[in-house]
Design a protein around this motif. Structure first.
Motif, PDB file in Angstrom:
ATOM      1  N   ALA A 131       0.837  -1.203   0.000  1.00  0.00           N
ATOM      2  CA  ALA A 131       0.000   0.000   0.000  1.00  0.00           C
ATOM      3  C   ALA A 131       0.870   1.250   0.000  1.00  0.00           C
ATOM      4  O   ALA A 131       0.590   2.221  -0.713  1.00  0.00           O
ATOM      5  N   LYS A 132       1.938   1.234   0.771  1.00  0.00           N
ATOM      6  CA  LYS A 132       2.828   2.393   0.851  1.00  0.00           C
ATOM      7  C   LYS A 132       3.573   2.611  -0.478  1.00  0.00           C
ATOM      8  O   LYS A 132       3.749   3.752  -0.905  1.00  0.00           O
ATOM      9  N   ALA A 133       3.990   1.531  -1.122  1.00  0.00           N
ATOM     10  CA  ALA A 133       4.676   1.665  -2.410  1.00  0.00           C
ATOM     11  C   ALA A 133       3.742   2.293  -3.447  1.00  0.00           C
ATOM     12  O   ALA A 133       4.159   3.140  -4.239  1.00  0.00           O
ATOM     13  N   LEU A 134       2.476   1.900  -3.435  1.00  0.00           N
ATOM     14  CA  LEU A 134       1.503   2.503  -4.346  1.00  0.00           C
ATOM     15  C   LEU A 134       1.219   3.948  -3.945  1.00  0.00           C
ATOM     16  O   LEU A 134       1.093   4.830  -4.796  1.00  0.00           O
ATOM     17  N   ARG A 135       1.137   4.199  -2.658  1.00  0.00           N
ATOM     18  CA  ARG A 135       0.885   5.553  -2.151  1.00  0.00           C
ATOM     19  C   ARG A 135       1.973   6.519  -2.605  1.00  0.00           C
ATOM     20  O   ARG A 135       1.704   7.656  -2.951  1.00  0.00           O
ATOM     21  N   ASN A 136       3.209   6.071  -2.604  1.00  0.00           N
ATOM     22  CA  ASN A 136       4.324   6.935  -2.985  1.00  0.00           C
ATOM     23  C   ASN A 136       4.168   7.491  -4.395  1.00  0.00           C
ATOM     24  O   ASN A 136       4.642   8.585  -4.691  1.00  0.00           O
ATOM     25  N   VAL A 137       3.491   6.758  -5.253  1.00  0.00           N
ATOM     26  CA  VAL A 137       3.321   7.169  -6.648  1.00  0.00           C
ATOM     27  C   VAL A 137       1.960   7.834  -6.890  1.00  0.00           C
ATOM     28  O   VAL A 137       1.856   8.762  -7.679  1.00  0.00           O
ATOM     29  N   LEU A 138       0.927   7.376  -6.190  1.00  0.00           N
ATOM     30  CA  LEU A 138      -0.442   7.739  -6.546  1.00  0.00           C
ATOM     31  C   LEU A 138      -1.169   8.627  -5.537  1.00  0.00           C
ATOM     32  O   LEU A 138      -2.346   8.939  -5.735  1.00  0.00           O
ATOM     33  N   ALA A 139      -0.509   9.066  -4.490  1.00  0.00           N
ATOM     34  CA  ALA A 139      -1.184   9.864  -3.460  1.00  0.00           C
ATOM     35  C   ALA A 139      -1.818  11.120  -4.039  1.00  0.00           C
ATOM     36  O   ALA A 139      -2.894  11.542  -3.597  1.00  0.00           O
ATOM     37  N   TRP A 140      -1.195  11.730  -5.012  1.00  0.00           N
ATOM     38  CA  TRP A 140      -1.727  12.970  -5.578  1.00  0.00           C
ATOM     39  C   TRP A 140      -3.100  12.758  -6.199  1.00  0.00           C
ATOM     40  O   TRP A 140      -3.966  13.633  -6.115  1.00  0.00           O
ATOM     41  N   VAL A 141      -3.351  11.593  -6.794  1.00  0.00           N
ATOM     42  CA  VAL A 141      -4.665  11.297  -7.385  1.00  0.00           C
ATOM     43  C   VAL A 141      -5.686  11.049  -6.276  1.00  0.00           C
ATOM     44  O   VAL A 141      -6.816  11.522  -6.341  1.00  0.00           O
ATOM     45  N   VAL A 142      -5.266  10.333  -5.249  1.00  0.00           N
ATOM     46  CA  VAL A 142      -6.133  10.049  -4.108  1.00  0.00           C
ATOM     47  C   VAL A 142      -6.558  11.346  -3.414  1.00  0.00           C
ATOM     48  O   VAL A 142      -7.718  11.513  -3.038  1.00  0.00           O
ATOM     49  N   VAL A 143      -5.636  12.276  -3.265  1.00  0.00           N
ATOM     50  CA  VAL A 143      -5.949  13.576  -2.651  1.00  0.00           C
ATOM     51  C   VAL A 143      -6.927  14.348  -3.533  1.00  0.00           C
ATOM     52  O   VAL A 143      -7.869  14.975  -3.033  1.00  0.00           O
ATOM     53  N   LEU A 144      -6.739  14.299  -4.857  1.00  0.00           N
ATOM     54  CA  LEU A 144      -7.693  14.942  -5.765  1.00  0.00           C
ATOM     55  C   LEU A 144      -9.097  14.365  -5.593  1.00  0.00           C
ATOM     56  O   LEU A 144     -10.095  15.067  -5.767  1.00  0.00           O
ATOM     57  N   ALA A 145      -9.172  13.079  -5.232  1.00  0.00           N
ATOM     58  CA  ALA A 145     -10.463  12.421  -5.024  1.00  0.00           C
ATOM     59  C   ALA A 145     -11.065  12.767  -3.661  1.00  0.00           C
ATOM     60  O   ALA A 145     -12.204  12.399  -3.381  1.00  0.00           O
ATOM     61  N   GLY A 146     -10.288  13.447  -2.807  1.00  0.00           N
ATOM     62  CA  GLY A 146     -10.809  13.871  -1.511  1.00  0.00           C
ATOM     63  C   GLY A 146     -10.487  12.961  -0.351  1.00  0.00           C
ATOM     64  O   GLY A 146     -11.051  13.106   0.741  1.00  0.00           O
ATOM     65  N   TYR A 147      -9.562  12.032  -0.549  1.00  0.00           N
ATOM     66  CA  TYR A 147      -9.199  11.100   0.510  1.00  0.00           C
ATOM     67  C   TYR A 147      -7.853  11.469   1.113  1.00  0.00           C
ATOM     68  O   TYR A 147      -7.046  12.159   0.493  1.00  0.00           O
ATOM     69  N   LYS A 148      -7.607  10.967   2.310  1.00  0.00           N
ATOM     70  CA  LYS A 148      -6.322  11.173   2.958  1.00  0.00           C
ATOM     71  C   LYS A 148      -5.276  10.296   2.258  1.00  0.00           C
ATOM     72  O   LYS A 148      -5.578   9.187   1.819  1.00  0.00           O
ATOM     73  N   PRO A 149      -4.033  10.764   2.154  1.00  0.00           N
ATOM     74  CA  PRO A 149      -3.028  10.014   1.408  1.00  0.00           C
ATOM     75  C   PRO A 149      -2.339   8.879   2.170  1.00  0.00           C
ATOM     76  O   PRO A 149      -1.570   8.135   1.586  1.00  0.00           O
ATOM     77  N   THR A 150      -2.631   8.729   3.442  1.00  0.00           N
ATOM     78  CA  THR A 150      -2.018   7.653   4.218  1.00  0.00           C
ATOM     79  C   THR A 150      -2.873   6.389   4.091  1.00  0.00           C
ATOM     80  O   THR A 150      -4.086   6.446   4.323  1.00  0.00           O
ATOM     81  N   PRO A 151      -2.278   5.250   3.728  1.00  0.00           N
ATOM     82  CA  PRO A 151      -3.067   4.014   3.655  1.00  0.00           C
ATOM     83  C   PRO A 151      -3.699   3.688   5.013  1.00  0.00           C
ATOM     84  O   PRO A 151      -3.072   3.859   6.067  1.00  0.00           O
ATOM     85  N   ALA A 152      -4.937   3.213   4.985  1.00  0.00           N
ATOM     86  CA  ALA A 152      -5.678   2.914   6.212  1.00  0.00           C
ATOM     87  C   ALA A 152      -4.927   1.931   7.101  1.00  0.00           C
ATOM     88  O   ALA A 152      -4.966   2.046   8.335  1.00  0.00           O
ATOM     89  N   GLU A 153      -4.223   0.989   6.508  1.00  0.00           N
ATOM     90  CA  GLU A 153      -3.519  -0.021   7.302  1.00  0.00           C
ATOM     91  C   GLU A 153      -2.452   0.586   8.192  1.00  0.00           C
ATOM     92  O   GLU A 153      -2.103   0.044   9.226  1.00  0.00           O
ATOM     93  N   GLU A 154      -1.919   1.735   7.804  1.00  0.00           N
ATOM     94  CA  GLU A 154      -0.940   2.423   8.641  1.00  0.00           C
ATOM     95  C   GLU A 154      -1.605   3.175   9.785  1.00  0.00           C
ATOM     96  O   GLU A 154      -0.996   3.439  10.802  1.00  0.00           O
ATOM     97  N   MET A 155      -2.851   3.537   9.598  1.00  0.00           N
ATOM     98  CA  MET A 155      -3.567   4.338  10.591  1.00  0.00           C
ATOM     99  C   MET A 155      -4.235   3.482  11.664  1.00  0.00           C
ATOM    100  O   MET A 155      -4.265   3.842  12.818  1.00  0.00           O
ATOM    101  N   THR A 156      -4.807   2.357  11.262  1.00  0.00           N
ATOM    102  CA  THR A 156      -5.636   1.592  12.178  1.00  0.00           C
ATOM    103  C   THR A 156      -4.942   0.374  12.758  1.00  0.00           C
ATOM    104  O   THR A 156      -5.318  -0.098  13.810  1.00  0.00           O
ATOM    105  N   GLY A 157      -3.967  -0.152  12.043  1.00  0.00           N
ATOM    106  CA  GLY A 157      -3.361  -1.398  12.478  1.00  0.00           C
ATOM    107  C   GLY A 157      -4.301  -2.574  12.275  1.00  0.00           C
ATOM    108  O   GLY A 157      -4.078  -3.644  12.783  1.00  0.00           O
ATOM    109  N   GLN A 158      -5.374  -2.356  11.521  1.00  0.00           N
ATOM    110  CA  GLN A 158      -6.340  -3.408  11.264  1.00  0.00           C
ATOM    111  C   GLN A 158      -6.250  -3.854   9.822  1.00  0.00           C
ATOM    112  O   GLN A 158      -5.697  -3.171   8.987  1.00  0.00           O
ATOM    113  N   GLU A 159      -6.865  -5.003   9.560  1.00  0.00           N
ATOM    114  CA  GLU A 159      -6.909  -5.487   8.188  1.00  0.00           C
ATOM    115  C   GLU A 159      -7.887  -4.660   7.398  1.00  0.00           C
ATOM    116  O   GLU A 159      -8.834  -4.116   7.923  1.00  0.00           O
TER     117      GLU A 159
END
Length: 159
Positions: A131-159
């Motif tokens: 998820a982080k490897a994809l985030r490093n390249v695609l976060a700018w598109v995710v932010v344009l969509a209105g989402y936070k750029p940090t993958p959920a798995e890093e935030m929650t520690g959940q699956e």
């Protein structure tokens, strides 16, 4: 030599490859498509009023651009009394070229992972790294969509 001069080569300088308005238009289309998919999730990850994308969502936006993630290495680690795994993943273009890399861990000192078997910690370390490897390249598109750029798995520690 210390005083050797280097000839400036403008071909190797940073430059815009395509018109920015074309790139932004494509990104807005991808952001809208991502939003359409994510808005249908039954259990979105929301913290402090902000929505975070899960690994599968990052994979979706990656597919729009012909990018996927690949685990390169996973190894068992110990930090004091904590045990778990560290994984390294890369993002690959459809031509196989590596364009990003990331590392992540999952340890049994995390509240959600303290009583899980090691194979689940190993899998989550891999998921987080991808998820982080994809985030490093695609976060700018995710932010344009209105989402936070940090993958959920890093935030929650959940699956």
């Amino acid at each position: 030599m210390e005083n050797e001069l280097t000839v400036y080569d403008p071909e190797n300088d940073l430059k815009v490859g395509r018109p920015p308005e074309v790139i932004l238009n494509e990104a807005m289309q991808a952001a809208k498509a991502l939003g359409d998919v994510v808005s249908k999730k039954k259990k979105p990850v929301i913290m402090n009023g902000e929505q975070y994308l899960e690994f599968e969502d990052w994979q979706t936006v990656g597919r729009f651009y012909g990018i996927t993630a690949k685990v390169i290495e996973t190894r068992f680690i110990e930090y004091g009394n904590a045990q778990g795994f560290e994984a390294r993943a890369v993002s690959l273009r459809s031509d196989g070229r590596e364009i990003s890399a990331a590392e992540a861990m999952c340890l049994n000192d995390e509240p959600n992972w303290a009583k899980k078997p090691l194979f689940q910690l190993k899998s989550m370390a891999q998921t987080r790294a991808c998820a982080k490897a994809l985030r490093n390249v695609l976060a700018w598109v995710v932010v344009l969509a209105g989402y936070k750029p940090t993958p959920a798995e890093e935030m929650t520690g959940q699956e």
